[in-house]
Design a protein around this motif. Sequence first.
Motif, PDB file in Angstrom:
ATOM      1  N   PHE A   1       1.973 -15.221  -7.102  1.00 31.29           N
ATOM      2  CA  PHE A   1       3.397 -15.428  -7.349  1.00 31.29           C
ATOM      3  C   PHE A   1       4.220 -14.280  -6.801  1.00 31.29           C
ATOM      4  O   PHE A   1       3.713 -13.175  -6.566  1.00 31.29           O
ATOM      5  CB  PHE A   1       3.648 -15.568  -8.849  1.00 31.29           C
ATOM      6  CG  PHE A   1       3.224 -16.895  -9.389  1.00 31.29           C
ATOM      7  CD1 PHE A   1       4.144 -17.915  -9.544  1.00 31.29           C
ATOM      8  CD2 PHE A   1       1.908 -17.137  -9.729  1.00 31.29           C
ATOM      9  CE1 PHE A   1       3.758 -19.143 -10.033  1.00 31.29           C
ATOM     10  CE2 PHE A   1       1.504 -18.359 -10.220  1.00 31.29           C
ATOM     11  CZ  PHE A   1       2.442 -19.374 -10.370  1.00 31.29           C
TER      12      PHE A   1
ATOM     13  N   ALA B   1       3.521 -11.974 -11.454  1.00 36.56           N
ATOM     14  CA  ALA B   1       3.345 -12.693 -12.712  1.00 36.56           C
ATOM     15  C   ALA B   1       2.023 -12.326 -13.383  1.00 36.56           C
ATOM     16  O   ALA B   1       1.286 -13.180 -13.841  1.00 36.56           O
ATOM     17  CB  ALA B   1       3.440 -14.204 -12.493  1.00 36.56           C
TER      18      ALA B   1
ATOM     19  N   PHE C   1      -0.292 -10.796 -16.421  1.00 37.27           N
ATOM     20  CA  PHE C   1      -0.190 -10.821 -17.885  1.00 37.27           C
ATOM     21  C   PHE C   1      -0.195  -9.384 -18.365  1.00 37.27           C
ATOM     22  O   PHE C   1      -1.217  -8.715 -18.346  1.00 37.27           O
ATOM     23  CB  PHE C   1      -1.342 -11.618 -18.481  1.00 37.27           C
ATOM     24  CG  PHE C   1      -1.517 -12.972 -17.847  1.00 37.27           C
ATOM     25  CD1 PHE C   1      -0.412 -13.764 -17.543  1.00 37.27           C
ATOM     26  CD2 PHE C   1      -2.778 -13.464 -17.555  1.00 37.27           C
ATOM     27  CE1 PHE C   1      -0.570 -15.005 -16.950  1.00 37.27           C
ATOM     28  CE2 PHE C   1      -2.935 -14.707 -16.972  1.00 37.27           C
ATOM     29  CZ  PHE C   1      -1.834 -15.479 -16.664  1.00 37.27           C
TER      30      PHE C   1
ATOM     31  N   HIS D   1      -0.004  -7.922 -21.183  1.00 34.39           N
ATOM     32  CA  HIS D   1      -0.730  -7.493 -22.381  1.00 34.39           C
ATOM     33  C   HIS D   1      -2.240  -7.584 -22.188  1.00 34.39           C
ATOM     34  O   HIS D   1      -2.993  -7.391 -23.123  1.00 34.39           O
ATOM     35  CB  HIS D   1      -0.294  -8.335 -23.561  1.00 34.39           C
ATOM     36  CG  HIS D   1      -0.556  -9.800 -23.363  1.00 34.39           C
ATOM     37  ND1 HIS D   1       0.149 -10.549 -22.449  1.00 34.39           N
ATOM     38  CD2 HIS D   1      -1.460 -10.631 -23.904  1.00 34.39           C
ATOM     39  CE1 HIS D   1      -0.300 -11.783 -22.467  1.00 34.39           C
ATOM     40  NE2 HIS D   1      -1.275 -11.871 -23.331  1.00 34.39           N
ATOM     41  N   MET D   2      -2.675  -7.943 -20.983  1.00 32.23           N
ATOM     42  CA  MET D   2      -4.107  -8.032 -20.727  1.00 32.23           C
ATOM     43  C   MET D   2      -4.504  -6.972 -19.704  1.00 32.23           C
ATOM     44  O   MET D   2      -3.708  -6.599 -18.838  1.00 32.23           O
ATOM     45  CB  MET D   2      -4.454  -9.409 -20.152  1.00 32.23           C
ATOM     46  CG  MET D   2      -4.177 -10.569 -21.086  1.00 32.23           C
ATOM     47  SD  MET D   2      -4.806 -12.089 -20.336  1.00 32.23           S
ATOM     48  CE  MET D   2      -3.974 -13.309 -21.338  1.00 32.23           C
ATOM     49  N   THR D   3      -5.744  -6.541 -19.789  1.00 29.62           N
ATOM     50  CA  THR D   3      -6.234  -5.571 -18.805  1.00 29.62           C
ATOM     51  C   THR D   3      -6.405  -6.272 -17.465  1.00 29.62           C
ATOM     52  O   THR D   3      -6.315  -7.497 -17.365  1.00 29.62           O
ATOM     53  CB  THR D   3      -7.609  -5.016 -19.207  1.00 29.62           C
ATOM     54  OG1 THR D   3      -8.523  -6.112 -19.276  1.00 29.62           O
ATOM     55  CG2 THR D   3      -7.561  -4.314 -20.542  1.00 29.62           C
TER      56      THR D   3
ATOM     57  N   GLN E   1      -9.152  -8.696 -17.746  1.00 28.46           N
ATOM     58  CA  GLN E   1      -8.761  -9.910 -18.478  1.00 28.46           C
ATOM     59  C   GLN E   1      -7.866 -10.794 -17.626  1.00 28.46           C
ATOM     60  O   GLN E   1      -7.955 -12.016 -17.684  1.00 28.46           O
ATOM     61  CB  GLN E   1      -8.056  -9.524 -19.780  1.00 28.46           C
ATOM     62  CG  GLN E   1      -9.020  -9.007 -20.833  1.00 28.46           C
ATOM     63  CD  GLN E   1      -8.302  -8.366 -21.998  1.00 28.46           C
ATOM     64  OE1 GLN E   1      -7.194  -7.856 -21.861  1.00 28.46           O
ATOM     65  NE2 GLN E   1      -8.936  -8.376 -23.148  1.00 28.46           N
TER      66      GLN E   1
ATOM     67  N   PHE F   1      -9.062 -14.504 -16.413  1.00 25.30           N
ATOM     68  CA  PHE F   1      -8.357 -15.612 -17.076  1.00 25.30           C
ATOM     69  C   PHE F   1      -8.721 -16.988 -16.517  1.00 25.30           C
ATOM     70  O   PHE F   1      -9.083 -17.891 -17.276  1.00 25.30           O
ATOM     71  CB  PHE F   1      -6.845 -15.366 -17.008  1.00 25.30           C
ATOM     72  CG  PHE F   1      -6.047 -16.313 -17.846  1.00 25.30           C
ATOM     73  CD1 PHE F   1      -5.843 -16.066 -19.193  1.00 25.30           C
ATOM     74  CD2 PHE F   1      -5.510 -17.476 -17.297  1.00 25.30           C
ATOM     75  CE1 PHE F   1      -5.113 -16.951 -19.980  1.00 25.30           C
ATOM     76  CE2 PHE F   1      -4.781 -18.356 -18.073  1.00 25.30           C
ATOM     77  CZ  PHE F   1      -4.584 -18.097 -19.415  1.00 25.30           C
ATOM     78  N   PRO F   2      -8.663 -17.177 -15.198  1.00 24.55           N
ATOM     79  CA  PRO F   2      -9.013 -18.515 -14.687  1.00 24.55           C
ATOM     80  C   PRO F   2     -10.463 -18.882 -14.989  1.00 24.55           C
ATOM     81  O   PRO F   2     -10.761 -20.066 -15.175  1.00 24.55           O
ATOM     82  CB  PRO F   2      -8.771 -18.400 -13.182  1.00 24.55           C
ATOM     83  CG  PRO F   2      -8.682 -16.958 -12.888  1.00 24.55           C
ATOM     84  CD  PRO F   2      -8.191 -16.298 -14.120  1.00 24.55           C
TER      85      PRO F   2
ATOM     86  N   THR G   1     -10.251  -1.709 -16.565  1.00 27.10           N
ATOM     87  CA  THR G   1      -9.771  -1.545 -17.936  1.00 27.10           C
ATOM     88  C   THR G   1      -8.321  -1.089 -18.005  1.00 27.10           C
ATOM     89  O   THR G   1      -7.802  -0.838 -19.075  1.00 27.10           O
ATOM     90  CB  THR G   1     -10.641  -0.514 -18.686  1.00 27.10           C
ATOM     91  OG1 THR G   1     -10.579   0.716 -17.968  1.00 27.10           O
ATOM     92  CG2 THR G   1     -12.083  -0.982 -18.758  1.00 27.10           C
TER      93      THR G   1
ATOM     94  N   PHE H   1      -4.157  -1.463 -17.685  1.00 24.21           N
ATOM     95  CA  PHE H   1      -3.158  -2.502 -17.901  1.00 24.21           C
ATOM     96  C   PHE H   1      -2.227  -2.535 -16.676  1.00 24.21           C
ATOM     97  O   PHE H   1      -2.038  -1.502 -16.020  1.00 24.21           O
ATOM     98  CB  PHE H   1      -2.353  -2.217 -19.169  1.00 24.21           C
ATOM     99  CG  PHE H   1      -3.110  -2.541 -20.423  1.00 24.21           C
ATOM    100  CD1 PHE H   1      -3.040  -3.813 -20.978  1.00 24.21           C
ATOM    101  CD2 PHE H   1      -3.914  -1.594 -21.036  1.00 24.21           C
ATOM    102  CE1 PHE H   1      -3.737  -4.120 -22.119  1.00 24.21           C
ATOM    103  CE2 PHE H   1      -4.625  -1.895 -22.180  1.00 24.21           C
ATOM    104  CZ  PHE H   1      -4.539  -3.167 -22.725  1.00 24.21           C
TER     105      PHE H   1
ATOM    106  N   ASP I   1       0.857  -2.350 -16.241  1.00 22.96           N
ATOM    107  CA  ASP I   1       1.921  -1.350 -16.227  1.00 22.96           C
ATOM    108  C   ASP I   1       1.437   0.000 -15.717  1.00 22.96           C
ATOM    109  O   ASP I   1       2.237   0.845 -15.331  1.00 22.96           O
ATOM    110  CB  ASP I   1       2.477  -1.146 -17.643  1.00 22.96           C
ATOM    111  CG  ASP I   1       3.333  -2.309 -18.063  1.00 22.96           C
ATOM    112  OD1 ASP I   1       3.480  -3.226 -17.239  1.00 22.96           O
ATOM    113  OD2 ASP I   1       3.841  -2.300 -19.194  1.00 22.96           O
ATOM    114  N   GLN I   2       0.125   0.198 -15.758  1.00 23.87           N
ATOM    115  CA  GLN I   2      -0.400   1.491 -15.338  1.00 23.87           C
ATOM    116  C   GLN I   2      -0.780   1.504 -13.862  1.00 23.87           C
ATOM    117  O   GLN I   2      -1.391   2.443 -13.403  1.00 23.87           O
ATOM    118  CB  GLN I   2      -1.634   1.845 -16.192  1.00 23.87           C
ATOM    119  CG  GLN I   2      -1.317   1.907 -17.679  1.00 23.87           C
ATOM    120  CD  GLN I   2      -2.556   1.898 -18.538  1.00 23.87           C
ATOM    121  OE1 GLN I   2      -3.508   1.183 -18.253  1.00 23.87           O
ATOM    122  NE2 GLN I   2      -2.539   2.675 -19.613  1.00 23.87           N
TER     123      GLN I   2
ATOM    124  N   ARG J   1      -7.030 -12.329  -8.914  1.00 29.18           N
ATOM    125  CA  ARG J   1      -6.944 -13.379  -9.927  1.00 29.18           C
ATOM    126  C   ARG J   1      -6.862 -14.751  -9.272  1.00 29.18           C
ATOM    127  O   ARG J   1      -7.357 -15.732  -9.808  1.00 29.18           O
ATOM    128  CB  ARG J   1      -5.703 -13.118 -10.788  1.00 29.18           C
ATOM    129  CG  ARG J   1      -5.615 -13.978 -12.012  1.00 29.18           C
ATOM    130  CD  ARG J   1      -4.401 -13.605 -12.837  1.00 29.18           C
ATOM    131  NE  ARG J   1      -3.154 -13.961 -12.152  1.00 29.18           N
ATOM    132  CZ  ARG J   1      -1.955 -13.830 -12.700  1.00 29.18           C
ATOM    133  NH1 ARG J   1      -1.833 -13.335 -13.923  1.00 29.18           N
ATOM    134  NH2 ARG J   1      -0.864 -14.174 -12.033  1.00 29.18           N
ATOM    135  N   ALA J   2      -6.206 -14.798  -8.100  1.00 35.32           N
ATOM    136  CA  ALA J   2      -6.020 -16.095  -7.454  1.00 35.32           C
ATOM    137  C   ALA J   2      -7.256 -16.541  -6.681  1.00 35.32           C
ATOM    138  O   ALA J   2      -7.409 -17.727  -6.401  1.00 35.32           O
ATOM    139  CB  ALA J   2      -4.812 -16.035  -6.523  1.00 35.32           C
TER     140      ALA J   2
END
Lengths: 385, 608
Positions: free
Chosen positions: A97, A101, A103, A105-107, A110, A114-115, A144, A146, A148-149, A162-163
């Motif tokens: 995206f 996009a 997540f 709150h997930m590492t 994670q 997810f998929p 591990t 996040f 934001d880091q 992820r994709a």
Amino acid sequence: MSEVSEGVQVVDQVATGGEVELDGLSKRYGTVEAVCGVSLSIRRGEFLAILGPSGAGKTTLLNMLTGFETPTSGAIRINGRDVARLAPHKRGIGVVFQHYALFKHMTVAQNVGFPLRMRRMSSREQRSHIQHALELVKLEGYATRFPDQLSGGQQQRVALARAIVFRPALLLMDEPLGALDKRLREHMRIEIKRLQRNLGATVIYVTHDQGEALTMADRVAVMNDGAVEQLGTPIDLYERPASAFVADFVGETNFFRGRAVLDADGRVRVVLDGDRLGHRREVENAASLKPDRNVDVGVRPEQVSLLPVECADGTAVLGTVSEVLYEGATALHVVETAIGNLNARLSLKNLRETRWAVGDQVAVHWDARAARGYHVAGRGSSPSS
Amino acid sequence: MSVDSSPERFTDGLATRPRRRPDHRWLTLVPLLAVLILLFVVPLCSLLVDSFRSAQGFTLENYREQVSSPVFWRAIRRTLVVAALSTGICVALGYGMAYALTRMPKRVRGVLLVVVLVPYFTSILIRSYAWIAILAPNGLVAQALALLGVETPPDLVFNQTGMLIGTVQILLPLALLPIYSVMSGIDRAPVRAAQSLGASPAVAHWHVYRPATSSAVMAAAALVFISTLGFYVTPALLGGPGDTLIAQSILVQFSNLVDPAGAAAQAALLLLIVLVLFAILFRHLAPSLSVGGTEPTPATTTARPGRRPPRGTAGPTERHEELRTLRARILDTGLDIVGRLRLPILLGSWILGAVLLVTPLVVVAIWSLSDATYLTFPPEEYSTRWFADYFTDEAWIDSTFLSLGLASTAAVVSVVIGGFGAFGLVRGPRRPRLPIAILVAMPLIVPPMIYSLGFFVLVAPHNLVGTRLGLILPYVVLGLPFSVSITAAALRNLDVRLENAARSLGAGSLSVLRHVLLPALRPALVSGFVFSFLAAFDDVVVATFMSGPTAVTLPLRMFQDIKLEVSPRTAVVAVVLLGAGAAAVLLRFVTAWLVRTVRVALSRLGDS
């Protein structure tokens, strides 16, 4: 050892990119047709860029591919199966995206897992896949953290991992580099291209950046007003634009208004408005022009040469340099002539001896093979240059 | 402070001012702190002291007595149960409604928000009263059930059911609004991403959307729970004689049993519960109460990343992992099923919520036209006699004007003190920000019953009871949380550089206030005034203590009237107040429109 062999297996499965076909895809909102009859077929492992200005219908097309819009008509076939009316989560398309996009709150692990989780894969199996995907995007050791880091470029890689981790038949990228700074953007172009080639993934890459489209794509579809204006390789697009719109949107082009005339030898030539000598000029695509029609002749700035007035032959147009913009490797010269203002981009390498200054009289010249004529239609023609 | 020095650099050249001008902006905090300490902290402390006092001196006897009394424990238990139930219902319903709102087109959203906001601004007293007409044995619901063939309708009012329905209706907006305001700022792209990665809509919502709302949900729950703990009016009107909640119990202990020390002990215990809850939930409450300073409170910043030990590295056992996989699978399957029902669930929550919110207002409007002297609904005959009755009854008119005067005076004072206080809070020294902000929020958190009791006991010997001043002072305190937090939020969004620019251009403090701050903060000050006004205008509890025979406020008169006989009189007052409110809003729009038209006309004249 076993982990390595598992990794290889994953690559093999990822490598099976799918065949994608868009067939007469349209989307109408009320009376507005956002996308009208787009048909494209994308080969297995092909990198196709969809290029267009904002409002061209790229986002609507993308939303129909991802499943967040239902087409008014038409089909989207992935490996022969029509998915146009499937819910987004049943399509199995990998999407990167625009602003990742992720997540928050997930590492990273994670996010990437997810998929796999959605596909009911056991956590143990997930781990090796996540590991492998992170290796592919060179983010081993970040599992591990996040989002934001991470830096923007790293977030971009997470989105990419992820994709691709669930081996989608189609990878869709929506302006994936838009949020990065220029240097990183250029670096990521190479990275994405390398990854795509290694995976053999079929990619649809949506962008408004012609540089990205030209450098990365096998083929580019230029969209305008909801339709594909031209589909071709980057070289086709740049050297043989099908319309004035494409010529103007992909790269820069000087346009001169003129009129097509049929010569005695049966060839169509163009007389430019304001050309005092009324010279009949050849254009590269003369065969496709109809006589007695208004025509815009397009010439790329780098195809224009500026010669001393005394060197002028019969076809040259005389003009005055009104502006010189230094660009490093090149200098852009703005020249006022009787056929209109034009830009000439001159390589400084060739300008060692003769540097033009503002106010100089020059003879403007271009090769007939570098000029293309476009019929002046109701829309999209004669952009000012 | 470095920002502050920039105007000095300009003036240094003019060489008249000292090099380092001390920052005096904290001075604007003084009135706020003085009012809060003298009129809020001191009464509460004196109440605490009273609770330990006996004829002989210090004692724990008051507490021992209360703690060993089964009546007290039943009230506590009942209060906690009602609070938990209403919190659960309000949050669940509010979440569904808020989510549905964010998915609606803008125009529909506006209309539906009005459905939430109008009841929210309507007096609690009036809304509770309307429920009597709806739920009474011969009321609306009973009649509807009779039509459906239910011969003996269940008892719905003057028991815990009625209390619960009323409480939910009153606190629903309090749950819905903070959740909605957070939800409307949530980026939907990650939800789409989750869907593209294979999550069905409900699964995507659960894993991606819900975590972003969890803090707002906790805040809403905390607000509703803490409010219910101190609820007085609604339980007193809709509950049965045996259903006293703790706030009522305090009042009964004080005035019926004439046991001030016992009442003080009960109040102290309730206060303890409330404060402990506040402390636990503080990190969720901080943003929605607008308590924190410019910087987010430490709790919220550390809340997100790094909070959970990331999985994978520690090498969990295989069994453990399998269990987790299984649990995740069960959850996702369950969510898939719920997801199929998401439309009926969202629609249902709005229908239920809208009916709950709007019915009382409609009923009140119809009932005000009843001809009867007792409760019949729908009225058998219509007349305007109760309107005539209200407008000709001097006592009622006096009370109306008294309440208007008290509430607007208190609101003005609260906006002035609160406005300066907000400036000191936002622009003043950094360190005391958090404690001051918490102190400012306290009048909203501490149940009014506790505060009123403390205030009453403190000022009773000083001839303040029954005077206007005796009512205005606590009303100023009740308005401060609103006026300060609203103004502070606006100030935080206002660029400091505006003020600095004005100073560098030669404006003194007063000029900055007049030409920069006041115009920019006007909307905030106006809404601060409205909220402060309503806090005072709705009050029954403070008035119960502080009103004398000469000064009966309108809500108190209504409350007593309802307790005496359920007549349409209160409905008339409600309609008059609602009408006045609507007229005020309308007037505001009309004047704004007029001003704009005149301006446009003038500028046209100037052009031609």
